[in-house]
Design a protein around this motif. Structure first.
Motif, PDB file in Angstrom:
ATOM      1  N   PRO A   7      -2.880  -4.174 -17.145  1.00  0.00           N
ATOM      2  CA  PRO A   7      -3.073  -2.938 -17.591  1.00  0.00           C
ATOM      3  C   PRO A   7      -2.071  -1.727 -17.000  1.00  0.00           C
ATOM      4  O   PRO A   7      -1.571  -2.251 -15.985  1.00  0.00           O
ATOM      5  N   SER A   8      -1.796  -0.637 -17.387  1.00  0.00           N
ATOM      6  CA  SER A   8      -0.999   0.344 -16.568  1.00  0.00           C
ATOM      7  C   SER A   8      -1.700   0.596 -15.120  1.00  0.00           C
ATOM      8  O   SER A   8      -2.865   0.885 -15.075  1.00  0.00           O
ATOM      9  N   GLY A   9      -0.779   0.572 -14.246  1.00  0.00           N
ATOM     10  CA  GLY A   9      -1.427   0.850 -12.871  1.00  0.00           C
ATOM     11  C   GLY A   9      -1.762  -0.185 -12.212  1.00  0.00           C
ATOM     12  O   GLY A   9      -2.227  -0.012 -11.147  1.00  0.00           O
ATOM     13  N   SER A  10      -1.397  -1.488 -12.820  1.00  0.00           N
ATOM     14  CA  SER A  10      -2.167  -2.624 -11.988  1.00  0.00           C
ATOM     15  C   SER A  10      -1.366  -3.214 -11.020  1.00  0.00           C
ATOM     16  O   SER A  10      -1.487  -4.256 -10.457  1.00  0.00           O
ATOM     17  N   GLY A  11      -0.099  -2.803 -11.014  1.00  0.00           N
ATOM     18  CA  GLY A  11       0.988  -3.147 -10.019  1.00  0.00           C
ATOM     19  C   GLY A  11       2.174  -3.854 -10.435  1.00  0.00           C
ATOM     20  O   GLY A  11       2.786  -4.470  -9.660  1.00  0.00           O
ATOM     21  N   LYS A  12       2.356  -4.026 -11.831  1.00  0.00           N
ATOM     22  CA  LYS A  12       3.531  -4.789 -12.346  1.00  0.00           C
ATOM     23  C   LYS A  12       4.811  -4.321 -11.934  1.00  0.00           C
ATOM     24  O   LYS A  12       5.670  -5.147 -11.313  1.00  0.00           O
ATOM     25  N   SER A  13       5.008  -2.852 -12.001  1.00  0.00           N
ATOM     26  CA  SER A  13       6.485  -2.413 -11.519  1.00  0.00           C
ATOM     27  C   SER A  13       6.669  -2.707  -9.966  1.00  0.00           C
ATOM     28  O   SER A  13       7.691  -2.950  -9.801  1.00  0.00           O
ATOM     29  N   THR A  14       5.688  -2.439  -9.348  1.00  0.00           N
ATOM     30  CA  THR A  14       5.652  -2.475  -7.836  1.00  0.00           C
ATOM     31  C   THR A  14       6.030  -4.197  -7.536  1.00  0.00           C
ATOM     32  O   THR A  14       6.832  -4.374  -6.843  1.00  0.00           O
ATOM     33  N   LEU A  15       5.579  -5.027  -8.268  1.00  0.00           N
ATOM     34  CA  LEU A  15       5.696  -6.314  -8.047  1.00  0.00           C
ATOM     35  C   LEU A  15       7.216  -6.662  -8.283  1.00  0.00           C
ATOM     36  O   LEU A  15       7.856  -7.353  -7.481  1.00  0.00           O
ATOM     37  N   LYS A  66      -4.430   6.669  -0.332  1.00  0.00           N
ATOM     38  CA  LYS A  66      -3.794   5.379  -0.133  1.00  0.00           C
ATOM     39  C   LYS A  66      -4.044   4.595  -1.335  1.00  0.00           C
ATOM     40  O   LYS A  66      -5.340   4.638  -1.883  1.00  0.00           O
ATOM     41  N   VAL A  67      -3.032   4.073  -1.858  1.00  0.00           N
ATOM     42  CA  VAL A  67      -3.141   3.259  -2.941  1.00  0.00           C
ATOM     43  C   VAL A  67      -2.736   1.737  -2.784  1.00  0.00           C
ATOM     44  O   VAL A  67      -1.447   1.653  -2.320  1.00  0.00           O
ATOM     45  N   CYS A  68      -3.643   0.969  -3.159  1.00  0.00           N
ATOM     46  CA  CYS A  68      -3.343  -0.618  -2.793  1.00  0.00           C
ATOM     47  C   CYS A  68      -2.743  -0.991  -4.154  1.00  0.00           C
ATOM     48  O   CYS A  68      -3.571  -1.498  -5.080  1.00  0.00           O
ATOM     49  N   ALA A  69      -1.518  -1.137  -4.359  1.00  0.00           N
ATOM     50  CA  ALA A  69      -0.782  -1.488  -5.430  1.00  0.00           C
ATOM     51  C   ALA A  69      -0.738  -3.134  -5.650  1.00  0.00           C
ATOM     52  O   ALA A  69      -0.944  -3.568  -6.819  1.00  0.00           O
ATOM     53  N   LEU A  70      -0.688  -3.849  -4.496  1.00  0.00           N
ATOM     54  CA  LEU A  70      -0.648  -5.317  -4.552  1.00  0.00           C
ATOM     55  C   LEU A  70      -1.630  -5.714  -3.417  1.00  0.00           C
ATOM     56  O   LEU A  70      -1.518  -5.164  -2.414  1.00  0.00           O
ATOM     57  N   LEU A  74      13.709   5.225  -9.726  1.00  0.00           N
ATOM     58  CA  LEU A  74      13.824   4.596 -11.145  1.00  0.00           C
ATOM     59  C   LEU A  74      12.247   4.526 -11.505  1.00  0.00           C
ATOM     60  O   LEU A  74      12.262   4.035 -12.809  1.00  0.00           O
ATOM     61  N   ARG A  75      11.669   5.155 -11.138  1.00  0.00           N
ATOM     62  CA  ARG A  75       9.967   5.014 -11.521  1.00  0.00           C
ATOM     63  C   ARG A  75      10.005   5.737 -13.022  1.00  0.00           C
ATOM     64  O   ARG A  75      10.252   6.934 -12.981  1.00  0.00           O
ATOM     65  N   ALA A  76       9.652   4.893 -13.811  1.00  0.00           N
ATOM     66  CA  ALA A  76       9.505   5.759 -15.164  1.00  0.00           C
ATOM     67  C   ALA A  76       8.182   6.406 -15.114  1.00  0.00           C
ATOM     68  O   ALA A  76       7.166   5.943 -14.968  1.00  0.00           O
ATOM     69  N   THR A 101       0.869  -1.157   0.052  1.00  0.00           N
ATOM     70  CA  THR A 101       0.009   0.098   0.068  1.00  0.00           C
ATOM     71  C   THR A 101       0.826   1.279  -0.001  1.00  0.00           C
ATOM     72  O   THR A 101       1.708   1.290   0.863  1.00  0.00           O
ATOM     73  N   TYR A 102       0.803   2.138  -1.066  1.00  0.00           N
ATOM     74  CA  TYR A 102       1.479   3.406  -1.050  1.00  0.00           C
ATOM     75  C   TYR A 102       0.579   4.343  -0.331  1.00  0.00           C
ATOM     76  O   TYR A 102      -0.678   4.424  -0.618  1.00  0.00           O
ATOM     77  N   GLU A 103       1.190   5.106   0.613  1.00  0.00           N
ATOM     78  CA  GLU A 103       0.434   6.143   1.199  1.00  0.00           C
ATOM     79  C   GLU A 103       1.005   7.458   1.232  1.00  0.00           C
ATOM     80  O   GLU A 103       2.427   7.926   1.387  1.00  0.00           O
TER      81      GLU A 103
HETATM   82  N1  LIG Z   1       6.123   5.389  -5.106  1.00  0.00           N
HETATM   83  C1  LIG Z   1       4.842   5.283  -5.212  1.00  0.00           C
HETATM   84  N2  LIG Z   1       4.151   6.035  -4.480  1.00  0.00           N
HETATM   85  C2  LIG Z   1       2.885   6.192  -4.491  1.00  0.00           C
HETATM   86  N3  LIG Z   1       2.160   5.598  -5.313  1.00  0.00           N
HETATM   87  C3  LIG Z   1       2.748   4.632  -6.197  1.00  0.00           C
HETATM   88  C4  LIG Z   1       4.352   4.580  -6.305  1.00  0.00           C
HETATM   89  N4  LIG Z   1       4.522   3.546  -7.266  1.00  0.00           N
HETATM   90  C5  LIG Z   1       3.367   3.208  -7.623  1.00  0.00           C
HETATM   91  N5  LIG Z   1       2.277   3.875  -7.259  1.00  0.00           N
HETATM   92  C6  LIG Z   1       0.928   3.406  -7.657  1.00  0.00           C
HETATM   93  O1  LIG Z   1       0.698   2.048  -7.609  1.00  0.00           O
HETATM   94  C7  LIG Z   1      -0.208   1.719  -8.564  1.00  0.00           C
HETATM   95  C8  LIG Z   1       0.658   0.594  -9.157  1.00  0.00           C
HETATM   96  O2  LIG Z   1       1.881   1.129  -9.899  1.00  0.00           O
HETATM   97  P1  LIG Z   1       2.667   0.442 -10.779  1.00  0.00           P
HETATM   98  O3  LIG Z   1       3.192  -0.809 -10.024  1.00  0.00           O
HETATM   99  O4  LIG Z   1       3.729   1.253 -11.411  1.00  0.00           O
HETATM  100  O5  LIG Z   1       1.892  -0.110 -11.971  1.00  0.00           O
HETATM  101  P2  LIG Z   1       2.113  -0.786 -13.200  1.00  0.00           P
HETATM  102  O6  LIG Z   1       3.730  -0.815 -13.394  1.00  0.00           O
HETATM  103  O7  LIG Z   1       1.406  -1.930 -13.725  1.00  0.00           O
HETATM  104  O8  LIG Z   1       1.914   0.464 -14.422  1.00  0.00           O
HETATM  105  C9  LIG Z   1      -0.550   2.751  -9.338  1.00  0.00           C
HETATM  106  O9  LIG Z   1      -1.650   3.270  -8.958  1.00  0.00           O
HETATM  107  C10 LIG Z   1       0.625   4.050  -8.983  1.00  0.00           C
HETATM  108  O10 LIG Z   1       0.167   5.140  -9.209  1.00  0.00           O
END
Ligand SMILES: Nc1ncnc2c1ncn2[C@@H]1O[C@H](COP(=O)(O)OP(=O)(O)O)[C@@H](O)[C@H]1O
Ligand SMILES: [Mg+2]
Lengths: 223, 386
Positions: A41-49, A19-23, B383-385, A12-14
Motif C-alpha cells: 500500500p501507499s506509504g509502505s516504503g516501496k519508493s524508499t527501497l 520519526k518515520v520508520c520507512a524500512l 524526485l519524490r512524486a 528512518t526519516y527524521e
Molecule cells: N524524504 C522523506 N522525508 C520524510 N519522510 C519520508 C521521505 N520519503 C518518504 N517518507 C515517508 O516514508 C514512508 C514511506 O514512503 P515511500 O517510500 O514513499 O512509500 P511508498 O512509495 O510505498 O508510497 C512514508 O510514510 C513517507 O511519508
C-alpha cells in the motif's frame, strides 16, 4: 550467487520531532535476470527501497551489495559512477528534461561518457527503435503522448545497457491499454535477460513479473 | 551530446531570464569600458596638447647668490661659481628612469650685452628645442638656423629700429636677424635670442648654462616623480615644478580616475549580484532536473560544470557586448564631454580581452555558490512524486 543482496536494511526519516520508520530490517536477494514486482500500500516504503537500491538514498543501517560492491561504502562521486554503470532509472512521472529533444533525453546518460556524438546517436537510435519511437527523435517531450513519454524514459534508462532496470510505478500515469503495452515491453526485455525491479501497486502488472516482494509498514511481508 | 549542449539548451529555454542576466553583466562591463576609454581619451587629449603648455619643470643652479629671476625679467649679476650648470648637465636629464616622459629639454644661457649704446638681455638657446617649447611663437621671418643668426623680441626690434635680414653686432660678432617675434606680451619681447654656444662664446662663458626648461608629461606618475629623478641626476641644481594648466588638467584626470574606479566597483558588484540571484533562482527551479541528472549517474562535478558552463557563456556574451557598447559610448559621448572634435576608433585588443576576462570571471565567481548548492541537492527529495 545473487546480483543484489540487501541485508538488515533500516531507513528512518527524521523531520524535526517526527520519526518515520520507512524500512525496518529488510533483507532481500535478487538474482540476475529476475523480474521483481515490489508491491504494497501507499506509504509502505516501496519508493524508499527503490531509491536505496538505486544508490540515491543512504540507509540508516544495513548494507546493499550489488555485484560484490557494497555500494554505500563507495565515495559519493564513485557512487554516481556506479549508478551510471549499473542502473537504469524509470521514475513515476517520466521526468524527462523538457528542453531536450527525445533523442537528447535518451543520450543524457551518454553525455558524461567519452563516447563521440556519432556513437551516442547510434546507441540512442537503436534503443529508440526498440522502444517504438522511431521517427520521433526530434520532438520535445511535451509533443508526445503519455505512453510515448514513458517509452522515452525507458529508452533513456536502457541506452547504456545497465545490468539493472529500476522502475517506480511505470504505469502509474498511463491508461490501462498503454500500461499493458509497457508491461509487454518490460516482459520482452526481461526475456532477453534484463534484470528488472519494478514498484507497482497494480496487481495486474505483477502478473508480468517473475516474483513479487510485498511491503507492509516498511517490513517485507512474506515471499 | 556533451555537457555544453545541456548548458546551451537550458540557456535557450530561459531566454527572457538569460537576457536580463546578460544585460546586468553587460551594463557593468559597458560602464567600466566607457570610463577606461574616456580617461584614456583625456590622457590623449592632454598628450596631444602637450606642446601648447610650454615648460612645466625649471632647472636652476642651487647657488643662493644667483639673483636671477627669469619670469620677472631682472637678470643681472649672474655669478658663475662652482655650482652652476653647464653643457654636460643637459643630456643627464634625458637619462632619468622615466626618460620616455621627457618631452623637451631646452637649456638657456642669459647675459646682458650692449648694442648701439643700449643694454639688452641676450639669451642663448637651442632653437630646435626652444621652437618646440614655444609653439605659440609667431615669427616674421624664420627661426635662426646658424650660429650667426638671431631672433629679436618685438620690443627689442622697435628699440633698435631693426627688421628681418638686418644685421647686428654682438660683442664684435656680426649676426643676421633671421626673424622678429610678434608681440607675445611676455619677457620674450625684450630679448635677443641667439644660438646657445654662440652666446656662451660671445659672453666668454664657455659651456655655461643659466637654466634649463623642461617639458615633461607622465600619465602614470605625478610630476613630482620626474622632478625627484632629475634632482637626483643633478644634485647641484634646484629642480622645481611649475604649476600650470597641464597640472590642473592632470589633477582633474586623476579625480576622474578615482571616481571611475568607485563607479566601476559598484556596477560590477551589482552585476555580480544579478548573476548570483539569477543563477540561484535557476538552480532552485531546476531542482528536479538536477535530481534526474544525479540519478542517471552525473557526478556532483558534472552538475557544477553545467552551471559553470552557463555562467561562462553568459560572461563571454556580456563581455563582448559590454566591450562593444562601452567602445561606442566612449567614442560618441567622450569627445562631446571633453569638448574634443571627433576621435578615431581605437580598438585596443588588450582592453577587449580584459573586458571579456573580467566579465567571465565575475560570471563564474558569482556562480560558485549556486553551483555548489546545486551539486549538494538531494536527488530523492527532488524526485519524490507528490
Ligand atoms: N524524504 C522523506 N522525508 C520524510 N519522510 C519520508 C521521505 N520519503 C518518504 N517518507 C515517508 O516514508 C514512508 C514511506 O514512503 P515511500 O517510500 O514513499 O512509500 P511508498 O512509495 O510505498 O508510497 C512514508 O510514510 C513517507 O511519508
Ligand atoms: Mg512511491
Amino acid at each position: 550467487m545473487s546480483l543484489i543482496e540487501i541485508k538488515n536494511l533500516f531507513k528512518t526519516y527524521e523531520s524535526g520531532e517526527e520519526k518515520v520508520c520507512a524500512l525496518v530490517d529488510v533483507g532481500v536477494r535478487i538474482g540476475r535476470g529476475e523480474f521483481i514486482s515490489v508491491m504494497g500500500p501507499s506509504g509502505s516504503g516501496k519508493s524508499t527501497l527503490l531509491t536505496i537500491l538505486g544508490g540515491l538514498n543512504h540507509p540508516t543501517a544495513g548494507e546493499v551489495v550489488v555485484d560484490d560492491i557494497s555500494i554505500y561504502q563507495l565515495p559519493l562521486e564513485r557512487l554516481a559512477d556506479f549508478r551510471r554503470e549499473y542502473l537504469g532509472f524509470i521514475f513515476q512521472s517520466f521526468q524527462l528534461i523538457p528542453y531536450l529533444t527525445v533523442i537528447e533525453n535518451v543520450m543524457l546518460p551518454l553525455s558524461i561518457t567519452e563516447r563521440s556524438n556519432r556513437e551516442q546517436a547510434r546507441m540512442a537510435g537503436e534503443i529508440l527503435e526498440r522502444t517504438g519511437l522511431k521517427g520521433k527523435e526530434r520532438r520535445l517531450p511535451d509533443q508526445l503522448s503519455g505512453g510515448e513519454q514513458e517509452r522515452v524514459a525507458i529508452a533513456r534508462a536502457l541506452v547504456n545497457a545497465p545490468p539493472i532496470l529500476l522502475a517506480d510505478e511505470p504505469t502509474g500515469n498511463l491508461d490501462t491499454r498503454t500500461g499493458k503495452e509497457i508491461m509487454e515491453l518490460f516482459k520482452s526485455l526481461n526475456a532477453e535477460g534484463q534484470t528488472i525491479i519494478m514498484v507497482t501497486h497494480n496487481p495486474e502488472n505483477a502478473v508480468f513479473s517473475s516474483r513479487t516482494i510485498s511491503l507492509r509498514d516498511g517490513r517485507v511481508d512474506g515471499n | 551530446m556533451k555537457l555544453k549542449d545541456i548548458s546551451i539548451n537550458n540557456l535557450r529555454r530561459r531566454k527572457g531570464k538569460v537576457f536580463f542576466l546578460i544585460l546586468g553583466l553587460t551594463i557593468g562591463i559597458t560602464t567600466v569600458i566607457s570610463l577606461i576609454s574616456i580617461s584614456r581619451l583625456m590622457n590623449e587629449d592632454i598628450a596631444n596638447k602637450l606642446d601648447e603648455y610650454g615648460a612645466n619643470i625649471l632647472v636652476l643652479p642651487r647657488s643662493d647668490d644667483l639673483s636671477l629671476s627669469y619670469g620677472g625679467m631682472s637678470i643681472g649679476g649672474v655669478s658663475l661659481d662652482a655650482r652652476t650648470l653647464n653643457d654636460s648637465d643637459i643630456p643627464k636629464i634625458r637619462e632619468i628612469e622615466v626618460r620616455e616622459n621627457i618631452n623637451i629639454v631646452s637649456p638657456k644661457f642669459v647675459g646682458v650685452v650692449e648694442i648701439e649704446g643700449k643694454k639688452i638681455p641676450l639669451m642663448g638657446v637651442q632653437f630646435q628645442e626652444e621652437g618646440r617649447l614655444k609653439k605659440w611663437w609667431k615669427i616674421h621671418g624664420a627661426l635662426p638656423k646658424n650660429r650667426d643668426e638671431a631672433l629679436l623680441g618685438n620690443e627689442v626690434a622697435v628699440r633698435l629700429f631693426k627688421s628681418t635680414n638686418d644685421h647686428l653686432t654682438i660683442n664684435g660678432r656680426k649676426v643676421r636677424i633671421s626673424g622678429i617675434l610678434e608681440e607675445t606680451g611676455s619677457q620674450d619681447d625684450f630679448l635677443i635670442y641667439a644660438d646657445l654656444s654662440f652666446v656662451q662664446e660671445a659672453l666668454n662663458k664657455p659651456k655655461a648654462v643659466s637654466l634649463i626648461e623642461v617639458s615633461a608629461y607622465c600619465n602614470t606618475c605625478p610630476i613630482e616623480e620626474i622632478v625627484d629623478q632629475i634632482s637626483k641626476k643633478l644634485p647641484h641644481a634646484k629642480v622645481t615644478a611649475i604649476k600650470q594648466t597641464l597640472q590642473t588638467k592632470m589633477e582633474a584626470l586623476d579625480h576622474f580616475k578615482k571616481f571611475s574606479i568607485g563607479i566601476s566597483v559598484i556596477v560590477l558588484l551589482i552585476g555580480a549580484l544579478i548573476v548570483f540571484t539569477n543563477m540561484m533562482a535557476s538552480v532552485n527551479e531546476r531542482k528536479r532536473e538536477i535530481g534526474i541528472f544525479r540519478a542517471i549517474g552525473f557526478r556532483k562535478s558534472h552538475i557544477m560544470r553545467i552551471i559553470f558552463l552557463e555562467a561562462l557563456i553568459v560572461g563571454l556574451i556580456a563581455g563582448v557586448t559590454g566591450y562593444l557598447l562601452g567602445l561606442g559610448i566612449s567614442h560618441f559621448i567622450g569627445p562631446m564631454a571633453l569638448g574634443m572634435k571627433s576621435v578615431r576608433w581605437v580598438i585596443d585588443p588588450s582592453l577587449a580581452i580584459g573586458a571579456i576576462f573580467l566579465s567571465t570571471l565575475i560570471g563564474v565567481l558569482s556562480s560558485v555558490y549556486p553551483a555548489l548548492h546545486a551539486s549538494k541537492m538531494d536527488p530523492t527529495e527532488a524526485l519524490r512524486a507528490l
